[in-house]
Design a protein around this motif. Structure first.
Motif, mmCIF file in Angstrom:
data_model
loop_
_atom_site.group_PDB
_atom_site.id
_atom_site.type_symbol
_atom_site.label_atom_id
_atom_site.label_comp_id
_atom_site.label_asym_id
_atom_site.label_seq_id
_atom_site.Cartn_x
_atom_site.Cartn_y
_atom_site.Cartn_z
ATOM 1 N N ILE A 133 0.803 -1.217 0.000
ATOM 2 C CA ILE A 133 0.000 0.000 0.000
ATOM 3 C C ILE A 133 0.841 1.276 0.000
ATOM 4 N N ASN A 134 2.100 1.176 0.411
ATOM 5 C CA ASN A 134 2.970 2.354 0.415
ATOM 6 C C ASN A 134 3.860 2.456 -0.821
ATOM 7 N N ALA A 135 3.685 1.540 -1.757
ATOM 8 C CA ALA A 135 4.490 1.592 -2.976
ATOM 9 C C ALA A 135 4.060 2.756 -3.864
ATOM 10 N N GLU A 136 4.995 3.276 -4.636
ATOM 11 C CA GLU A 136 4.724 4.417 -5.493
ATOM 12 C C GLU A 136 3.620 4.128 -6.515
ATOM 13 N N ASN A 137 3.566 2.873 -6.957
ATOM 14 C CA ASN A 137 2.620 2.535 -8.032
ATOM 15 C C ASN A 137 1.312 1.935 -7.513
ATOM 16 N N PHE A 138 1.044 2.046 -6.190
ATOM 17 C CA PHE A 138 -0.147 1.395 -5.639
ATOM 18 C C PHE A 138 -1.429 1.940 -6.265
ATOM 19 N N ILE A 139 -1.570 3.255 -6.337
ATOM 20 C CA ILE A 139 -2.812 3.833 -6.854
ATOM 21 C C ILE A 139 -3.006 3.474 -8.329
ATOM 22 N N SER A 140 -1.932 3.528 -9.106
ATOM 23 C CA SER A 140 -2.060 3.175 -10.531
ATOM 24 C C SER A 140 -2.408 1.700 -10.690
ATOM 25 N N TRP A 141 -1.889 0.853 -9.773
ATOM 26 C CA TRP A 141 -2.225 -0.571 -9.839
ATOM 27 C C TRP A 141 -3.714 -0.781 -9.523
ATOM 28 N N VAL A 142 -4.238 -0.054 -8.544
ATOM 29 C CA VAL A 142 -5.665 -0.147 -8.214
ATOM 30 C C VAL A 142 -6.509 0.269 -9.420
ATOM 31 N N LYS A 143 -6.063 1.280 -10.136
ATOM 32 C CA LYS A 143 -6.785 1.708 -11.341
ATOM 33 C C LYS A 143 -6.791 0.598 -12.396
ATOM 34 N N ASN A 144 -5.675 -0.101 -12.525
ATOM 35 C CA ASN A 144 -5.621 -1.228 -13.475
ATOM 36 C C ASN A 144 -6.540 -2.362 -13.028
ATOM 37 N N LEU A 145 -6.589 -2.605 -11.713
ATOM 38 C CA LEU A 145 -7.492 -3.628 -11.186
ATOM 39 C C LEU A 145 -8.938 -3.248 -11.471
ATOM 40 N N GLU A 146 -9.250 -1.985 -11.293
ATOM 41 C CA GLU A 146 -10.590 -1.478 -11.577
ATOM 42 C C GLU A 146 -10.959 -1.737 -13.045
ATOM 43 N N LYS A 147 -10.009 -1.507 -13.919
ATOM 44 C CA LYS A 147 -10.249 -1.662 -15.359
ATOM 45 C C LYS A 147 -10.516 -3.114 -15.737
ATOM 46 N N VAL A 148 -9.656 -4.034 -15.263
ATOM 47 C CA VAL A 148 -9.806 -5.432 -15.695
ATOM 48 C C VAL A 148 -10.976 -6.125 -15.007
ATOM 49 N N SER A 149 -11.277 -5.695 -13.779
ATOM 50 C CA SER A 149 -12.380 -6.326 -13.040
ATOM 51 C C SER A 149 -13.733 -5.740 -13.417
ATOM 52 N N LYS A 150 -13.688 -4.533 -14.052
ATOM 53 C CA LYS A 150 -14.922 -3.808 -14.395
ATOM 54 C C LYS A 150 -15.746 -3.469 -13.143
ATOM 55 N N ILE A 151 -15.028 -3.246 -12.036
ATOM 56 C CA ILE A 151 -15.654 -2.834 -10.777
ATOM 57 C C ILE A 151 -15.068 -1.482 -10.372
ATOM 58 N N LYS A 152 -15.889 -0.481 -10.265
ATOM 59 C CA LYS A 152 -15.430 0.835 -9.844
ATOM 60 C C LYS A 152 -14.928 0.763 -8.409
ATOM 61 N N ILE A 153 -13.691 1.179 -8.175
ATOM 62 C CA ILE A 153 -13.091 1.042 -6.848
ATOM 63 C C ILE A 153 -12.973 2.412 -6.188
ATOM 64 N N THR A 154 -13.918 2.680 -5.301
ATOM 65 C CA THR A 154 -13.864 3.910 -4.508
ATOM 66 C C THR A 154 -13.843 3.603 -3.016
ATOM 67 N N SER A 155 -13.945 2.307 -2.683
ATOM 68 C CA SER A 155 -13.960 1.895 -1.272
ATOM 69 C C SER A 155 -13.216 0.577 -1.118
ATOM 70 N N TYR A 156 -12.910 0.237 0.113
ATOM 71 C CA TYR A 156 -12.207 -1.019 0.408
ATOM 72 C C TYR A 156 -13.075 -2.219 0.050
ATOM 73 N N ASP A 157 -14.377 -2.139 0.313
ATOM 74 C CA ASP A 157 -15.281 -3.227 -0.062
ATOM 75 C C ASP A 157 -15.212 -3.506 -1.560
ATOM 76 N N GLU A 158 -15.192 -2.446 -2.345
ATOM 77 C CA GLU A 158 -15.124 -2.608 -3.796
ATOM 78 C C GLU A 158 -13.771 -3.178 -4.215
ATOM 79 N N PHE A 159 -12.721 -2.758 -3.509
ATOM 80 C CA PHE A 159 -11.383 -3.298 -3.773
ATOM 81 C C PHE A 159 -11.338 -4.798 -3.519
ATOM 82 N N LEU A 160 -11.858 -5.233 -2.377
ATOM 83 C CA LEU A 160 -11.873 -6.656 -2.053
ATOM 84 C C LEU A 160 -12.750 -7.435 -3.034
ATOM 85 N N LYS A 161 -13.852 -6.854 -3.444
ATOM 86 C CA LYS A 161 -14.725 -7.495 -4.427
ATOM 87 C C LYS A 161 -14.000 -7.676 -5.763
#
Length: 467
Positions: free
Chosen positions: A191-219
Motif C-alpha cells: 500500500i505504500n508503494a509508489e505505483n499502488f494507486i495506478s495498480w488499483v486503477k488497473n485492477l478497476e479496469k480489468v475487473s470492471k468494478i469501480k473502486i472507490t472503497s475497500y469493499d469494492e477493492f476486495l470485491k
C-alpha cells in the motif's frame, strides 16, 4: 579422480547411483513455480543465439558478472550478444563452487550435447555449436519444455493480467504440457508503494468494478481470483519482502487505511501492517474455499542499490537476504486462518537459512484435514538453491518433519533451459538418502526407497496440487 560432471555427478555411493538412475532421473517434471513468459510459449519462440536464451533477464548471472568486474554494457547494456556471451564465459570459469557453474554445464550437456567446460578459450567454438543447434529444428521453446519431460508448469502472474496467452494455450491441443497461471497479488498488498494507486486503477479496469472503497477493492480482488480459477489457476503466491507482518485490525480500520492511501495520504508502518494483515487473510480465505495452495516467499531484501535501481530499474540482481524475526508474526498469521478453519494448503519458503528450523517446526503446528504435508517447508530458494542449501533444507525437514511428504523442487526461473535444476536437485536428494542407507541409518528397502524418491521428485507434488 572422477571425471568432470559425468553420469554419476554428485552421486558418491552405489545406493545413490541406483536411486537416481532407476527411480529419479526419468520422472516427469512438475514446475509449480517459475517466472517464464507464457506469451513466448504460445508463440513458440526460437532463440537467435545462446545469449538470448541464457543472459536476457537472468539476474543470477548478472550478479556474478558484476562480481567479475564486467562492465554493465555487457550485462544489461547495449553490448553485442556475442560480447555478452564472451563476458559470461570469462565469469563462469571463476564461479567454481557456485551452482551457476553446474547449471551452466548441465544445460550445455543436456540440451546441446556439449561436454567441454565453458571458459574464454572454448567460448568461440561453443558459441558456434550451440547457435547452429538453436537455429535448427527441435529447439523452439515448446521443444525445450517437451524435451525436459515437463508435465505442467505454473507461471507467476499479476491479478491484473488478462491471462490471454494462458487461455490460448489451454485451447491449443497441439501442445500437451499444461501451462497454468499463479495468482501473485503483491502489488495489491504494498500500500505504500509508489505505483499502488495506478495498480488499483488497473485492477478497476480489468475487473470492471469501480473502486472507490475497500469493499469494492476486495470485491475486485475476489473477481480476479475467480477468473484465474476459471483459467486453471490452483496456486497463489505471495512475495513477502523484508519480514512477515501481523497486526490485528477490524474491517473498518482497514477500510479507512485504504481510503487514506487512495487519496494520497500518509500511511504509517503500523497502518500498513493492519492493512496487509486484513487483506491477506481475506484473499487466503478465498484460496481455501477454492482448494488452492498458497506459497509464501519470505525474507527477501530487494533493490538494495539505489543508484543502480534509478539507472536500470528494479529486480535486476541487487537483492539480498533479510534477517528480521519471522516466527511470531508468521505463527499469528497462520493461526488467524486456522482458527476459523480457512488455512489453505501452504508452502513456506525462507531466503534466510537461519530460519530453516523456524519453518521446519512451524509447519508441524498447522497440519491436518487429512492432507499429507498440508503445510510444507518449501525447497531451498534463490540464494539457497545450491548444493549445501538444498542439503540443509532437506536435513532440517527430515529432522523435524516428514521428508517423504516433501513436494520437491521448482525452477523459480525465467529461462527455458533451467529444467536441469530439477536434475541437480534429484541427484543431491538421492545422494543424501544414499548416504543414510550406506551408514545404516535407513534400511535398504527397495520399495520404501523407490516410494520416497519418486514422491519427492514428482508424485507428492502431483497429489498435493491436484492439477
Amino acid at each position: 579422480m572422477k571425471k568432470f560432471m559425468d553420469e554419476n555427478f554428485l552421486l558418491s555411493n552405489p545406493i545413490a547411483i541406483d536411486l537416481f538412475h532407476n527411480y529419479a532421473k526419468d520422472m516427469p517434471i512438475i514446475d509449480y513455480h517459475c517466472h517464464i513468459n507464457p506469451k513466448e510459449i504460445y508463440e513458440n519462440k526460437k532463440f537467435n543465439n545462446i545469449t538470448e536464451a541464457w543472459l536476457y533477464g537472468d539476474h543470477y548471472k548478472w550478479r556474478a558478472m558484476r562480481s567479475n568486474g564486467i562492465d554493465e554494457k555487457y550485462i544489461t547494456g547495449d553490448g553485442s550478444d556475442y560480447d555478452k556471451f564472451l563476458a559470461w564465459s570469462k565469469t563462469i570459469q571463476m564461479a567454481i563452487g557456485n551452482p551457476l557453474y553446474h547449471w551452466t554445464h548441465l544445460e550445455l550437456q543436456r540440451f546441446f550435447g556439449i561436454y567441454e567446460p565453458l571458459d574464454e578459450d572454448t567460448a568461440p567454438l561453443i558459441w558456434e555449436k550451440v547457435n547452429k543447434l538453436l537455429n535448427g529444428d527441435g529447439f523452439s521453446v515448446r521443444d525445450l519444455i517437451t524435451k525436459s519431460n515437463v508435465e505442467y508448469l505454473c507461471t507467476t502472474d499479476d491479478p491484473v493480467d488478462t491471462l490471454e496467452y494462458h487461455i490460448k494455450l489451454k485451447e491449443d491441443e497441439s501442445f500437451k504440457v499444461k501451462v497454468l497461471p499463479t495468482f501473485r497479488p503483491d502489488k495489491g498488498m504494498e500500500i505504500n508503494a509508489e505505483n499502488f494507486i495506478s495498480w488499483v486503477k488497473n485492477l478497476e479496469k480489468v475487473s470492471k468494478i469501480k473502486i472507490t472503497s475497500y469493499d469494492e477493492f476486495l470485491k475486485a480482488l475476489e473477481s480476479r481470483i475467480v477468473f484465474f480459477h476459471s483459467v486453471g489457476c490452483r496456486i497463489a503466491d505471495h512475495g513477502i519482502n523484508n519480514t512477515v507482518v501481523y497486526e490485528e485490525a477490524s474491517k473498518e480500520e482497514a477500510a479507512g487505511i485504504f481510503k487514506k492511501a487512495l487519496e494520497g495520504g500518509y500511511v504509517s508502518i503500523e497502518e500498513e501492517k493492519k492493512y496487509k494483515t486484513y487483506t491477506f487473510r481475506t484473499v487466503a480465505r478465498h484460496y481455501y474455499k477454492l482448494g488452492w495452495s498458497m506459497q509464501l516467499h519470505i525474507a527477501a531484501l530487494r533493490n538494495n542499490n539505489t543508484r543502480m535501481k534509478e539507472k536500470i530499474g528494479v529486480d535486476i540482481g541487487f537483492d539480498s537476504i533479510d534477517d528480521q524475526c519471522i516466527a511470531y508474526p508468521l505463527s499469528r498469521l497462520l493461526d488467524s486462518l486456522e482458527k476459523d478453519n480457512s488455512l489453505p494448503k501452504t508452502i513456506l519458503y525462507t531466503l534466510n537459512p537461519k530460519d530453516n528450523y523456524v519453518l521446519g517446526t512451524m509447519i508441524g503446528s498447522f497440519q491436518g484435514d487429512g492432507i499429507p504435508g498440508k503445510v510444507q517447508f518449501g525447497a531451498a530458494w534463490w540464494f539457497n538453491d545450491n548444493k549445501d542449501g538444498m542439503i540443509e533444507q532437506m536435513k532440517a525437514l527430515s529432522n523435524l518433519g516428514l521428508l517423504g511428504r516433501f513436494v520437491g523442487m521448482l525452477t523459480d526461473s525465467r529461462s527455458f533451459l533451467s529444467y536441469t535444476r530439477h536434475e541437480y536437485f534429484r541427484r543431491i536428494a538421492c545422494n543424501l538418502i544414499g548416504e543414510w542407507v550406506e551408514n545404516g541409518e535407513v534400511p535398504r528397502n527397495e520399495n520404501l526407497l523407490k516410494k520416497i524418491v519418486q514422491g519427492i521428485c514428482y508424485k507428492n507434488a502431483n497429489e498435493y496440487f491436484g492439477i
